[in-house]
Motif scaffolding. Structure first.
Motif, PDB file in Angstrom:
ATOM      1  N   ASN A  28      -9.483  26.648  -8.514  1.00  0.00           N
ATOM      2  CA  ASN A  28      -9.305  27.189  -9.862  1.00  0.00           C
ATOM      3  C   ASN A  28      -8.636  26.216 -10.825  1.00  0.00           C
ATOM      4  N   GLY A  29      -8.441  24.973 -10.388  1.00  0.00           N
ATOM      5  CA  GLY A  29      -7.794  23.987 -11.246  1.00  0.00           C
ATOM      6  C   GLY A  29      -6.285  24.107 -11.275  1.00  0.00           C
ATOM      7  N   GLN A  30      -5.752  25.077 -10.571  1.00  0.00           N
ATOM      8  CA  GLN A  30      -4.304  25.275 -10.505  1.00  0.00           C
ATOM      9  C   GLN A  30      -3.789  25.001  -9.094  1.00  0.00           C
ATOM     10  N   ASP A  31      -4.373  25.677  -8.100  1.00  0.00           N
ATOM     11  CA  ASP A  31      -3.931  25.531  -6.716  1.00  0.00           C
ATOM     12  C   ASP A  31      -4.403  24.221  -6.097  1.00  0.00           C
ATOM     13  N   ARG A  32      -5.547  23.749  -6.541  1.00  0.00           N
ATOM     14  CA  ARG A  32      -6.120  22.472  -6.092  1.00  0.00           C
ATOM     15  C   ARG A  32      -6.716  21.782  -7.300  1.00  0.00           C
ATOM     16  N   ASP A  33      -7.077  20.522  -7.112  1.00  0.00           N
ATOM     17  CA  ASP A  33      -7.653  19.765  -8.228  1.00  0.00           C
ATOM     18  C   ASP A  33      -9.066  20.202  -8.577  1.00  0.00           C
ATOM     19  N   GLU A  34      -9.796  20.758  -7.610  1.00  0.00           N
ATOM     20  CA  GLU A  34     -11.179  21.153  -7.885  1.00  0.00           C
ATOM     21  C   GLU A  34     -11.233  22.307  -8.883  1.00  0.00           C
ATOM     22  N   ILE A  35     -12.271  22.261  -9.721  1.00  0.00           N
ATOM     23  CA  ILE A  35     -12.510  23.345 -10.677  1.00  0.00           C
ATOM     24  C   ILE A  35     -13.952  23.786 -10.462  1.00  0.00           C
ATOM     25  N   TRP A  36     -14.106  24.880  -9.736  1.00  0.00           N
ATOM     26  CA  TRP A  36     -15.423  25.381  -9.354  1.00  0.00           C
ATOM     27  C   TRP A  36     -15.641  26.784  -9.891  1.00  0.00           C
ATOM     28  N   VAL A  37     -16.897  27.108 -10.167  1.00  0.00           N
ATOM     29  CA  VAL A  37     -17.300  28.472 -10.496  1.00  0.00           C
ATOM     30  C   VAL A  37     -18.594  28.759  -9.744  1.00  0.00           C
ATOM     31  N   ALA A  38     -18.840  30.029  -9.491  1.00  0.00           N
ATOM     32  CA  ALA A  38     -20.080  30.432  -8.830  1.00  0.00           C
ATOM     33  C   ALA A  38     -20.977  31.137  -9.838  1.00  0.00           C
ATOM     34  N   TYR A  39     -22.277  30.963  -9.627  1.00  0.00           N
ATOM     35  CA  TYR A  39     -23.267  31.657 -10.450  1.00  0.00           C
ATOM     36  C   TYR A  39     -24.533  31.844  -9.621  1.00  0.00           C
ATOM     37  N   LYS A  40     -24.950  33.089  -9.487  1.00  0.00           N
ATOM     38  CA  LYS A  40     -26.154  33.449  -8.721  1.00  0.00           C
ATOM     39  C   LYS A  40     -26.168  32.819  -7.331  1.00  0.00           C
ATOM     40  N   GLY A  41     -25.029  32.873  -6.654  1.00  0.00           N
ATOM     41  CA  GLY A  41     -24.944  32.439  -5.272  1.00  0.00           C
ATOM     42  C   GLY A  41     -24.665  30.969  -5.062  1.00  0.00           C
ATOM     43  N   LEU A  42     -24.694  30.173  -6.126  1.00  0.00           N
ATOM     44  CA  LEU A  42     -24.398  28.749  -6.010  1.00  0.00           C
ATOM     45  C   LEU A  42     -23.026  28.459  -6.605  1.00  0.00           C
ATOM     46  N   ILE A  43     -22.352  27.460  -6.060  1.00  0.00           N
ATOM     47  CA  ILE A  43     -21.038  27.068  -6.556  1.00  0.00           C
ATOM     48  C   ILE A  43     -21.173  25.727  -7.260  1.00  0.00           C
ATOM     49  N   TYR A  44     -20.686  25.682  -8.487  1.00  0.00           N
ATOM     50  CA  TYR A  44     -20.793  24.493  -9.330  1.00  0.00           C
ATOM     51  C   TYR A  44     -19.427  23.860  -9.544  1.00  0.00           C
ATOM     52  N   ASP A  45     -19.408  22.539  -9.561  1.00  0.00           N
ATOM     53  CA  ASP A  45     -18.200  21.788  -9.887  1.00  0.00           C
ATOM     54  C   ASP A  45     -18.205  21.543 -11.392  1.00  0.00           C
ATOM     55  N   VAL A  46     -17.293  22.195 -12.122  1.00  0.00           N
ATOM     56  CA  VAL A  46     -17.252  22.092 -13.587  1.00  0.00           C
ATOM     57  C   VAL A  46     -16.071  21.236 -14.055  1.00  0.00           C
ATOM     58  N   GLN A  47     -15.486  20.497 -13.137  1.00  0.00           N
ATOM     59  CA  GLN A  47     -14.285  19.709 -13.435  1.00  0.00           C
ATOM     60  C   GLN A  47     -14.506  18.684 -14.552  1.00  0.00           C
ATOM     61  N   LYS A  48     -15.691  18.134 -14.667  1.00  0.00           N
ATOM     62  CA  LYS A  48     -15.939  17.100 -15.677  1.00  0.00           C
ATOM     63  C   LYS A  48     -16.124  17.671 -17.082  1.00  0.00           C
TER      64      LYS A  48
END
Length: 77
Positions: free
Chosen positions: A14-34
């Motif tokens: 979630n960008g808070q607990d770890r550096d990764e910023i991911w979201v899911a949409y229609k069963g896929l997980i996307y890296d939106v950090q950039k």
């Protein structure tokens, strides 16, 4: 083959607990950090680490917005 992640595992990206910023949409997980719009782990009233499938209907854009992000996994059902 893409790795599978549970909702609990996604929630940690979630960008808070770890550096990764991911979201899911229609069963896929996307890296939106950039994306500058997700830099702090939130985008307007939406938070990273969640499945945004139902929320996209209220967005001013279509699901093509995910085309510019890398798919990093599959959300376990």
């Amino acid at each position: 083959m893409l790795p599978e992640y549970t909702r609990s595992q996604l929630a940690l990206r979630n960008g808070q607990d770890r550096d990764e910023i991911w979201v899911a949409y229609k069963g896929l997980i996307y890296d939106v950090q950039k994306s500058r719009l997700w830099r702090r782990g939130n985008h307007y009233e939406h938070w990273a680490g969640q499945d945004l499938t139902k929320e996209l209907a209220d967005a001013p854009h279509t699901d093509f917005v995910f085309d510019k992000f890398s798919v990093v996994g599959i959300l376990k059902k």
